[in-house]
Write an enzyme that holds these catalytic residues in place. Structure first.
Site, PDB file in Angstrom:
ATOM      1  N   TYR A 107     -15.070  16.102 -15.324  1.00 32.96           N
ATOM      2  CA  TYR A 107     -15.734  14.794 -15.306  1.00 32.96           C
ATOM      3  C   TYR A 107     -16.769  14.755 -14.163  1.00 32.96           C
ATOM      4  O   TYR A 107     -16.455  15.147 -13.026  1.00 32.96           O
ATOM      5  CB  TYR A 107     -14.647  13.730 -15.113  1.00 32.96           C
ATOM      6  CG  TYR A 107     -15.142  12.314 -15.019  1.00 32.96           C
ATOM      7  CD1 TYR A 107     -15.865  11.738 -16.059  1.00 32.96           C
ATOM      8  CD2 TYR A 107     -14.874  11.541 -13.889  1.00 32.96           C
ATOM      9  CE1 TYR A 107     -16.302  10.439 -15.963  1.00 32.96           C
ATOM     10  CE2 TYR A 107     -15.303  10.238 -13.806  1.00 32.96           C
ATOM     11  CZ  TYR A 107     -16.024   9.685 -14.844  1.00 32.96           C
ATOM     12  OH  TYR A 107     -16.464   8.392 -14.752  1.00 32.96           O
ATOM     13  N   ASP A 125      -6.667  17.508 -15.110  1.00 37.99           N
ATOM     14  CA  ASP A 125      -6.923  16.171 -15.665  1.00 37.99           C
ATOM     15  C   ASP A 125      -6.470  16.236 -17.126  1.00 37.99           C
ATOM     16  O   ASP A 125      -7.063  16.936 -17.944  1.00 37.99           O
ATOM     17  CB  ASP A 125      -8.430  15.873 -15.552  1.00 37.99           C
ATOM     18  CG  ASP A 125      -8.785  14.475 -16.053  1.00 37.99           C
ATOM     19  OD1 ASP A 125      -8.070  13.959 -16.926  1.00 37.99           O
ATOM     20  OD2 ASP A 125      -9.797  13.929 -15.576  1.00 37.99           O
ATOM     21  N   ARG A 148       0.829  -1.215   0.000  1.00 36.26           N
ATOM     22  CA  ARG A 148       0.000   0.000   0.000  1.00 36.26           C
ATOM     23  C   ARG A 148       0.864   1.265   0.000  1.00 36.26           C
ATOM     24  O   ARG A 148       0.462   2.305  -0.506  1.00 36.26           O
ATOM     25  CB  ARG A 148      -0.975  -0.001   1.193  1.00 36.26           C
ATOM     26  CG  ARG A 148      -1.793   1.280   1.310  1.00 36.26           C
ATOM     27  CD  ARG A 148      -3.069   1.109   2.114  1.00 36.26           C
ATOM     28  NE  ARG A 148      -2.881   0.352   3.330  1.00 36.26           N
ATOM     29  CZ  ARG A 148      -2.308   0.810   4.442  1.00 36.26           C
ATOM     30  NH1 ARG A 148      -1.883   2.050   4.501  1.00 36.26           N
ATOM     31  NH2 ARG A 148      -2.167   0.033   5.500  1.00 36.26           N
ATOM     32  N   LYS A 173      -8.118   4.981 -19.992  1.00 38.75           N
ATOM     33  CA  LYS A 173      -8.410   5.369 -21.383  1.00 38.75           C
ATOM     34  C   LYS A 173      -7.202   5.026 -22.264  1.00 38.75           C
ATOM     35  O   LYS A 173      -6.875   3.872 -22.409  1.00 38.75           O
ATOM     36  CB  LYS A 173      -8.776   6.858 -21.447  1.00 38.75           C
ATOM     37  CG  LYS A 173      -9.755   7.309 -20.351  1.00 38.75           C
ATOM     38  CD  LYS A 173     -11.086   6.591 -20.400  1.00 38.75           C
ATOM     39  CE  LYS A 173     -11.935   6.992 -19.201  1.00 38.75           C
ATOM     40  NZ  LYS A 173     -13.105   6.156 -19.006  1.00 38.75           N
TER      41      LYS A 173
HETATM   42  C1  PLP Z   1     -11.881  12.775 -18.123  1.00 39.26           C
HETATM   43  C2  PLP Z   1     -12.009  11.696 -17.110  1.00 39.26           C
HETATM   44  N1  PLP Z   1     -11.370  11.835 -15.936  1.00 39.26           N
HETATM   45  C3  PLP Z   1     -11.450  10.905 -14.967  1.00 39.26           C
HETATM   46  C4  PLP Z   1     -12.209   9.757 -15.143  1.00 39.26           C
HETATM   47  C5  PLP Z   1     -12.260   8.749 -14.035  1.00 39.26           C
HETATM   48  O1  PLP Z   1     -11.397   7.685 -14.297  1.00 39.26           O
HETATM   49  P1  PLP Z   1     -11.655   6.187 -13.748  1.00 39.26           P
HETATM   50  O2  PLP Z   1     -12.855   5.674 -14.492  1.00 39.26           O
HETATM   51  O3  PLP Z   1     -10.382   5.487 -14.070  1.00 39.26           O
HETATM   52  O4  PLP Z   1     -11.928   6.314 -12.286  1.00 39.26           O
HETATM   53  C6  PLP Z   1     -12.874   9.551 -16.359  1.00 39.26           C
HETATM   54  C7  PLP Z   1     -13.661   8.321 -16.568  1.00 39.26           C
HETATM   55  O5  PLP Z   1     -14.368   8.143 -17.518  1.00 39.26           O
HETATM   56  C8  PLP Z   1     -12.793  10.555 -17.357  1.00 39.26           C
HETATM   57  O6  PLP Z   1     -13.432  10.424 -18.519  1.00 39.26           O
END
Ligand code: PLP
Length: 378
Positions: A107, A179, A54, A204
């Site tokens: 998101y 992000d 961890r 992704k």
């Molecule tokens: C732009 C974006 N950021 C963060 C996330 C969250 O990622 P995770 O699904 O790996 O938790 C997503 C998920 O679709 C996303 O599209």
């Protein structure tokens, strides 16, 4: 090292792995000490030694070093999902009484975390529009601690002026977090534009095969010390097996991204010319309102974008989507090998989002053509 060489070799040490060209998967919870003295030294931090997965694992550490290097910064940390990376990073940097600025195209679950969780712990969140950029100073308060960005956004792909935002934040000691999933570290390096911390969902393009959920945060040693300490408490780590698969995904990232970019641009340009298509939201198109800004801070474009059709009825929408299904999958994620379509209900009923996969682009365009004919026939 140049980018592609770095993706393949950086932080890898076959000599330490019996000559293996891939890192071993350290499937262990525990790392033992050789003797009492070593345990005392590790406890007082005199010697680097793994203690418990961890808190750190050698397989995961390879991935963490790679993302730090790819994002031109000091340290990286891997998590069990993109959301774990985001929530742990925010929890590490914010405290009761702080004010945070959140871009309104972030998101969805990030909004939920701020509204539902951070609010319970005394952090207030204020939304702003992507185009505000330098005008953001009017929203700053004495207790503004953090600005959270996503650029391009992942639904309407709005571009934020990262230099302007980081400049005004730095002047006031406000931390900036972005992000960077859409662009990947290959097409945008926010740290070079003054941003403090970069987050990715690796679920992704970095994983790239729609078989992995993981997240990454990278930034300066000072901020990452706080993120790592928070992560040890919250515990949302990646497993060593998934860290290995993430490393494997990174090996082919440049060739996949080159193809996603090429096909994405080709499909977007083709869609733009269709009379039934009223708008294409793709930062790589010259017609996109944020294109000039995107070109000034990014070196490429990925394969996820949205478009709007001239409004028609529900039956036409169903025919459009279903005609695509021999090749496209109908689903909400993106960045994998496969083409995806999802109605963008969050925008309006005539909007769709596509993730252009690695299929032959001629097949993708032929099927879109058929689907538009099916749409027109209703
Ligand atoms: C732009 C974006 N950021 C963060 C996330 C969250 O990622 P995770 O699904 O790996 O938790 C997503 C998920 O679709 C996303 O599209």
């Amino acid at each position: 090292m140049r980018r592609n060489t770095e993706l393949l070799h950086y932080a890898e040490d076959p000599a330490a792995w019996e000559g293996a060209v891939n890192p071993p998967i350290y499937r262990t919870s525990l790392f033992c000490y050789a003797n009492y003295q070593q345990m005392l030294e590790v406890g007082s931090d005199k010697e680097r030694h793994y203690t418990y997965t961890r808190a750190g694992n050698p397989t995961t550490h390879v991935l963490e070093q790679k993302i730090a290097s790819l994002e031109h910064t000091d340290e990286g940390m891997a998590f069990g999902s993109g959301m774990a990376a985001i929530t742990t990073t925010l929890a590490a940097l914010l405290r009761a009484g702080d004010h945070m600025l959140l871009i309104n195209n972030a998101y969805g679950p990030v909004h939920g975390f701020c509204r539902n969780t951070l609010a319970r712990f005394g952090v207030t969140t204020e939304l702003f529009q992507p185009e505000e950029g330098a005008a953001l100073s009017s929203r700053l308060q004495p207790n503004t601690r953090l600005i959270y960005l996503e650029s391009p956004g992942s639904m309407t792909f709005d571009i934020v002026d990262l230099r302007a935002v980081s400049h005004l934040a730095r002047e006031r000691g406000i931390v900036t977090v972005i992000d960077n999933t859409w662009a990947t570290p290959l097409f945008q390096n926010p740290v070079d534009l003054g941003i403090d911390l970069v987050i990715h969902t690796g679920s992704k393009y970095l994983g790239g095969h729609s078989d992995l959920v993981f997240g990454l945060t990278a930034g300066s040693a000072q901020y990452m010390a706080a993120v790592r300490a928070q992560a040890v408490e919250l515990g949302g780590i990646i497993s060593p097996e998934d860290a290995y698969l993430a490393i494997r995904g990174l090996r082919t990232l440049p060739i996949r991204m080159a193809q996603h970019q090429k096909a994405g641009l080709q499909v977007a340009r083709w869609l733009e010319q269709q009379p039934l298509v009223s708008q294409v939201m793709y930062p790589g198109l010259e017609s996109f309102p944020g294109h000039a800004l995107a070109a000034s801070q990014m070196s490429g474009y990925s394969g996820l974008f949205s478009f709007r059709l001239q409004p028609r009825g529900k039956e036409a929408q169903q025919a459009f989507v279903d005609t695509l299904l021999p090749l496209f999958h109908l689903g909400c994620s993106w960045g994998g090998f496969e083409s995806l379509i999802t109605p963008a209900f969050g925008l309006d009923s005539s909007a769709y989002r596509v993730s252009i996969g690695l299929e032959d682009v001629e097949d993708i365009i032929e099927l879109l053509d058929e689907a538009l004919k099916a749409y027109a026939s209703h």
